[in-house]
Scaffold this active site. Structure first.
Site, short mmCIF file in Angstrom:
data_model
loop_
_atom_site.label_atom_id
_atom_site.label_comp_id
_atom_site.label_asym_id
_atom_site.label_seq_id
_atom_site.Cartn_x
_atom_site.Cartn_y
_atom_site.Cartn_z
N LYS A 81 0.85 -1.21 0.00
CA LYS A 81 0.00 0.00 0.00
C LYS A 81 0.88 1.25 0.00
O LYS A 81 0.62 2.21 -0.73
CB LYS A 81 -0.94 -0.02 1.21
CG LYS A 81 -2.06 -1.05 1.07
CD LYS A 81 -2.86 -1.25 2.35
CE LYS A 81 -3.85 -2.42 2.14
NZ LYS A 81 -4.58 -2.80 3.36
N GLN A 110 -5.00 -1.70 9.47
CA GLN A 110 -4.84 -3.02 8.86
C GLN A 110 -5.42 -4.10 9.78
O GLN A 110 -5.15 -4.12 10.97
CB GLN A 110 -3.34 -3.28 8.58
CG GLN A 110 -3.04 -4.55 7.82
CD GLN A 110 -3.56 -4.54 6.38
OE1 GLN A 110 -3.70 -3.49 5.75
NE2 GLN A 110 -3.87 -5.71 5.87
N ASP A 169 -11.43 2.31 3.67
CA ASP A 169 -11.77 0.89 3.51
C ASP A 169 -13.27 0.72 3.19
O ASP A 169 -13.69 -0.33 2.72
CB ASP A 169 -11.51 0.13 4.82
CG ASP A 169 -10.18 -0.62 4.83
OD1 ASP A 169 -9.77 -1.07 3.75
OD2 ASP A 169 -9.59 -0.76 5.91
N1 GUN Z 1 -6.75 -7.09 5.87
C1 GUN Z 1 -6.98 -7.85 4.78
N2 GUN Z 1 -7.68 -7.15 3.86
C2 GUN Z 1 -7.87 -5.93 4.38
C3 GUN Z 1 -8.51 -4.74 3.90
O1 GUN Z 1 -9.06 -4.68 2.80
N3 GUN Z 1 -8.48 -3.67 4.75
C4 GUN Z 1 -7.91 -3.72 5.97
N4 GUN Z 1 -7.96 -2.62 6.72
N5 GUN Z 1 -7.32 -4.80 6.44
C5 GUN Z 1 -7.29 -5.88 5.66
#
Ligand code: GUN
Length: 285
Positions: free
Chosen positions: A53, A97, A120
């Site tokens: 990211k 996350q 998200d």
């Molecule tokens: N962990 C796995 N996929 C995601 C996601 O799309 N967003 C977040 N915040 N954590 C994750």
């Protein structure tokens, strides 16, 4: 007949180039989109995702910051950090996350993020807006799936879309998005009886169940669009989807590969949401 392969990798690349230009324009207007990612603990998969990211942000000119917190962080400490970021004018997107260490309640954390910065799209306000058809920050994977279906040039309106999986992250929101596009949507899941009979009727089949290569050609109507959201690592190290690609590709009209299908779209939509949040916060359109 062999299906056309929808390259998420290529689509993602092209969207990211557009986003890069949009950021240059926003900067000229004095707005520099910024994303803050919070990573609690040292889950190896999460570390990889967070690094991806951060790299993706840098490549297109989004200001990005990763806050790394210890595995033993309390819920209070994490909430305090989120409250600070909610107030910070330079932060347009906040992403915590997941998964979080067990002493922290995931719901309490998602609820604490300001809905305008919830890139998200997991906050109940954004989920609710999606359900009633109001503009909102859309969850990244479902939004990416919709973009891939659009890429095929197929009209979604009136089509029968069948979704396998009902998770809050993929199955439910992608069903709502497809419904908003006027598809006739059927949601199926692990308890569904006669699954094959239902999936065989799908013009658009979205598979998000997390079972390696479960969907064989017996599940698919000839000519269907098949979107495979699964990422499963087999014992031999090979990564496969939830769809048995080699045989389904012979009967589908379009199919996404794994890897290189839905995966690259998720981070792309996160970048898009960060820009969207920055524009909303600064009242730009
Ligand atoms: N962990 C796995 N996929 C995601 C996601 O799309 N967003 C977040 N915040 N954590 C994750």
């Amino acid at each position: 007949m062999s299906a056309q392969i929808i390259s998420g990798k290529e689509v993602a690349k092209s969207i990211r180039e557009d986003l890069k230009r949009e950021i240059e324009e926003l900067k000229r207007q004095g707005v520099h989109p910024g994303l803050t990612v919070i990573l609690v603990g040292d889950d190896p998969a999460s570390q990889i995702y967070v690094n991806m990211k951060e790299k993706a942000c840098k490549e297109i000119g989004i200001r990005s910051e990763v806050i790394r917190m210890d595995q033993s962080t309390s819920q209070e400490e994490l909430l305090k950090e989120i409250h600070r970021l909610n107030q910070d004018e330079n932060v347009h997107g906040i992403l915590v996350q997941l998964p979080l260490p067990k002493q922290i309640d995931e719901k309490a954390i998602i609820n604490a993020i300001s809905p305008v910065k919830d890139v998200d799209g997991f906050h109940p306000v954004n989920v609710g807006k999606l359900a009633i058809g109001e503009d909102s920050l859309l969850p990244c994977t479902p939004h990416g799936i919709l973009e891939l279906i659009r890429q095929t040039g197929t009209e979604i309106k009136g089509k029968h879309a069948v979704v396998i999986g009902r998770s809050n992250i993929v199955g439910k929101p992608v069903s709502l998005l497809l419904l908003r596009e006027n598809a006739t949507v059927t949601i199926t899941h692990s308890k569904t009886r006669g699954l094959k009979t239902i999936t065989k009727q799908a013009d658009i089949l979205v598979v998000a169940i997390g079972k390696p290569e479960m969907v064989t050609k017996e599940y698919v109507k000839p000519g269907a669009i098949v979107i495979d959201v699964g990422t499963n690592r087999l014992e031999n190290g090979k990564v496969v989807g939830d769809v048995k690609f080699e045989e389904v590709k012979d009967i589908a009209s379009y199919i996404t590969p794994v890897p290189g299908g839905v995966g690259p779209m998720t981070i792309t939509m996160l970048l898009k949401n960060t820009i969207e949040a920055a524009k909303n916060i600064h009242h730009l359109k």
